[in-house]
Design an enzyme around this catalytic site. Structure first.
Site, short mmCIF file in Angstrom:
data_model
loop_
_atom_site.label_atom_id
_atom_site.label_comp_id
_atom_site.label_asym_id
_atom_site.label_seq_id
_atom_site.Cartn_x
_atom_site.Cartn_y
_atom_site.Cartn_z
N ALA A 49 64.60 39.58 47.06
CA ALA A 49 65.33 39.07 48.30
C ALA A 49 65.32 40.01 49.58
O ALA A 49 66.12 40.98 49.19
CB ALA A 49 66.68 38.90 48.06
N GLY A 103 59.34 38.71 58.09
CA GLY A 103 58.29 38.39 57.20
C GLY A 103 57.36 39.60 56.89
O GLY A 103 57.76 40.26 56.12
N SER A 104 56.07 39.62 57.50
CA SER A 104 55.31 40.39 57.49
C SER A 104 55.79 42.08 57.95
O SER A 104 55.36 43.11 56.91
CB SER A 104 54.27 40.20 58.18
N GLN A 112 22.98 16.97 41.16
CA GLN A 112 22.68 17.98 41.86
C GLN A 112 24.11 18.85 43.02
O GLN A 112 24.02 19.33 43.08
CB GLN A 112 20.99 18.66 42.73
N GLN A 156 37.16 17.20 46.60
CA GLN A 156 36.09 16.57 47.39
C GLN A 156 34.91 15.73 45.75
O GLN A 156 34.64 14.82 45.65
CB GLN A 156 35.05 18.01 47.77
N GLY A 179 36.32 12.99 44.61
CA GLY A 179 35.61 11.96 45.43
C GLY A 179 37.59 11.60 45.92
O GLY A 179 38.52 12.22 46.22
N GLY A 180 37.44 10.06 46.45
CA GLY A 180 38.96 9.42 46.79
C GLY A 180 40.39 9.24 45.49
O GLY A 180 41.40 10.11 45.60
N GLU A 223 53.80 37.08 49.11
CA GLU A 223 53.81 38.97 48.58
C GLU A 223 52.79 39.52 49.66
O GLU A 223 51.86 40.25 49.12
CB GLU A 223 53.41 38.43 47.67
N THR A 270 51.11 38.03 53.26
CA THR A 270 49.42 36.94 53.90
C THR A 270 48.15 37.81 53.68
O THR A 270 48.20 38.88 53.59
CB THR A 270 49.58 36.16 55.33
C1 FAD Z 1 57.53 29.10 49.21
C2 FAD Z 1 57.94 31.35 49.18
C3 FAD Z 1 58.22 31.69 48.85
C4 FAD Z 1 58.98 33.14 49.04
N1 FAD Z 1 58.74 33.71 48.11
C5 FAD Z 1 59.85 34.87 48.47
C6 FAD Z 1 60.64 35.97 47.53
O1 FAD Z 1 60.70 35.64 46.70
N2 FAD Z 1 61.10 37.01 48.33
C7 FAD Z 1 60.53 37.58 49.55
O2 FAD Z 1 61.41 38.62 49.97
N3 FAD Z 1 59.61 36.50 50.32
C8 FAD Z 1 59.79 35.40 49.86
N4 FAD Z 1 58.97 34.78 50.95
C9 FAD Z 1 58.20 35.41 51.73
C10 FAD Z 1 56.91 35.23 52.29
O3 FAD Z 1 56.55 36.86 51.91
C11 FAD Z 1 56.74 35.57 53.75
O4 FAD Z 1 57.04 34.33 54.32
C12 FAD Z 1 55.09 36.80 53.67
O5 FAD Z 1 55.20 37.92 54.20
C13 FAD Z 1 54.96 35.70 55.25
O6 FAD Z 1 55.71 36.15 56.64
P1 FAD Z 1 56.50 35.18 57.31
O7 FAD Z 1 56.47 33.93 57.06
O8 FAD Z 1 57.48 35.49 58.12
O9 FAD Z 1 55.36 35.10 58.30
P2 FAD Z 1 54.93 36.07 59.74
O10 FAD Z 1 54.90 37.47 59.12
O11 FAD Z 1 55.85 35.90 61.23
O12 FAD Z 1 53.02 35.68 60.23
C14 FAD Z 1 52.81 34.59 61.04
C15 FAD Z 1 51.02 35.33 60.81
O13 FAD Z 1 50.90 36.27 61.32
C16 FAD Z 1 50.52 36.99 60.93
N5 FAD Z 1 50.55 38.46 61.33
C17 FAD Z 1 51.22 39.04 61.28
N6 FAD Z 1 51.34 40.41 61.05
C18 FAD Z 1 50.38 40.75 60.96
C19 FAD Z 1 49.30 41.85 60.90
N7 FAD Z 1 49.86 43.06 61.02
N8 FAD Z 1 47.98 41.13 61.47
C20 FAD Z 1 47.47 40.02 61.48
N9 FAD Z 1 47.58 38.94 61.21
C21 FAD Z 1 49.11 39.24 61.20
C22 FAD Z 1 50.75 35.93 59.49
O14 FAD Z 1 49.47 36.79 58.31
C23 FAD Z 1 50.87 35.29 59.91
O15 FAD Z 1 49.16 34.36 60.10
C24 FAD Z 1 58.07 33.68 50.26
C25 FAD Z 1 57.80 32.62 51.43
C26 FAD Z 1 57.44 31.44 50.86
C27 FAD Z 1 56.80 30.35 52.15
#
Ligand code: FAD
Length: 388
Positions: A123, A130-131, A279, A337, A340-341, A364, A366
């Site tokens: 967690a 997120g990121s 092909q 693809q 197909g359908g 883990e 993006t």
């Molecule tokens: C199904 C699912 C399961 C998950 N499981 C877990 C889990 O078990 N534990 C846990 O802790 N988390 C979990 N996550 C969270 C996941 O790791 C985050 O969703 C992910 O890291 C992205 O964070 P965000 O969704 O807030 O996107 P954001 O960080 O808001 O990103 C939005 C967009 O901006 C881009 N971006 C952000 N920062 C930068 C940067 N510096 N440079 C360029 N582009 C950037 C991103 O690539 C993305 O395209 C899960 C998510 C999902 C959807």
């Protein structure tokens, strides 16, 4: 640093493939449709000792090397991506304990995780973090020989079914996420903990992705992992290793889609011949196969670096996740693809695989974040990185 699979690896692949073909693949469409956690397959994997591959024998595990762990994930994901998350998340959640936990913590938790008696979740993510992991807001306040946890987490895989969590919270708000975050073990029957919501998702629909809330959750100070302030480092070191499991999951999904495409193309007749004789289709299949193989080999090369504790391990695991995630997305899209359908309808598995593949480009870290990690290491090697 040898990374080619050995005879033991081939044997493991054969055993898991048979199990996955016979027991997992027939359940995949139903798991996806109902969006239900596959408790039966969790039991199956536990009985087969396949949830404990990342744990040492003294903790009840089978202590397989990282290539073998990748093969396990790959073969499960080839049949069903949701099911492959069982060993993936068992390892992800446990890695903070494996990397920085005390002997007491390892003795208490790892055997239950290795046997599958308990499930764990990791967690870290929050609604506004997120990121940008360092933007975490959840708090842990010292209270005698306990901590009180307050806040919430979002998008936590298995968060609603886990018995225990590794949770990241600020012990020093002034110092912020990088220096002031700590890692904790939380048993989910502790009062004040709840999992009030599970997301509706595009793919991996049987894997519950939960919102977690912590309202004065009182945990023993002995559940702090490492020292106060170690949380950010522990989280990053965990993800540097665990995202290789996502690379393996992506390779498995791609392989499943490729295999379904080859079978279909060899059967389907149009213009008086099998579509596999065109092909245009052959070239698609060749691209799908060679890209999948390239992603697999990069994943194994990264796995060898993980076992060797190579200093440039993040470069390898992020490269593998980047290449494998993009490959899974491309290969599954091409699989639709080729069919197909029929590729677009739920009677065939490739539309599910295409929906499942998307998550490998997101969680883990993006794909954009993987590129940041790879580029940073590249520039550090060249002596031009800013660091941080
Ligand atoms: C199904 C699912 C399961 C998950 N499981 C877990 C889990 O078990 N534990 C846990 O802790 N988390 C979990 N996550 C969270 C996941 O790791 C985050 O969703 C992910 O890291 C992205 O964070 P965000 O969704 O807030 O996107 P954001 O960080 O808001 O990103 C939005 C967009 O901006 C881009 N971006 C952000 N920062 C930068 C940067 N510096 N440079 C360029 N582009 C950037 C991103 O690539 C993305 O395209 C899960 C998510 C999902 C959807």
């Amino acid at each position: 640093m040898p990374y080619l699979p050995t005879a033991d690896h081939d044997e493991l692949r054969a055993v898991v493939r048979e199990l996955a073909d016979e027991r997992v693949a027939p359940r995949a469409a139903e798991i996806d449709e109902k969006g239900e956690f596959p408790w039966d397959l969790k039991e199956l994997l536990a009985q087969q000792d396949l949830l404990g591959t990342c744990f040492e024998e003294r903790h009840g595990g089978t202590s397989l090397d990282t290539i073998a762990q990748c093969i396990l994930v790959e073969e499960l994901a080839r049949a069903d991506a949701t099911t492959s998350l069982l060993p993936i998340v068992q390892k992800l959640g446990a890695l903070p304990i494996l990397l920085a936990g005390s002997d007491e913590q390892k003795d208490r938790y790892l055997p239950r995780l290795a046997s599958g008696e308990w499930l764990i979740a990791f967690a870290l993510t929050e609604a506004a973090a997120g990121s940008d992991v360092a933007a975490n807001r959840m708090r842990a306040t010292a209270d005698g020989d306990h901590y009180l946890l307050n806040g919430s987490k979002r998008f936590i895989t298995h968060g609603s079914v886990a018995n225990v969590l590794t949770v990241f919270a600020l012990t020093d708000q002034k110092a912020g996420g990088r220096k002031g975050m700590s890692a904790f073990i939380v048993e989910t029957d502790t009062p004040g903990f709840a999992a009030p919501r599970v997301e509706h998702k595009m793919g991996i629909r049987g894997s519950p992705t939960a919102e977690l809330t912590f309202d004065d959750v009182r945990i023993p100070a002995a559940n702090l992992i490492g020292d106060e302030g170690d949380g950010f480092k522990i989280a990053m070191e965990t993800l540097d290793r665990s995202r290789l499991s996502i690379a393996a999951q992506a390779v498995g999904i791609a392989q499943g889609a490729l295999d379904a495409s080859v079978s279909y193309a060899a059967e389907r007749q149009q213009f008086g011949q099998r579509v596999s004789e065109f092909q245009g289709i052959q070239w698609m299949l060749a691209d799908m196969a060679s890209h999948t193989e390239a992603a697999r080999q990069l994943t194994y090369a990264a796995a060898a670096r993980v076992d060797a504790l190579a200093p440039d391990l993040p470069y390898w695991t992020s490269s593998a996740k980047l290449v494998a995630g993009d490959t899974a997305m491309k290969v599954t899209t091409d699989a639709v693809q080729v069919l197909g359908g029929y590729g677009y309808i739920t009677e065939y598995p490739v539309e599910r695989m295409m929906r499942d593949a998307k998550i490998t480009q997101l969680y883990e870290g993006t794909q954009q974040i993987q590129r940041l990690i790879v580029a940073r290491q590249l520039l550090e090697r060249a002596g031009v990185a800013k660091g941080g």
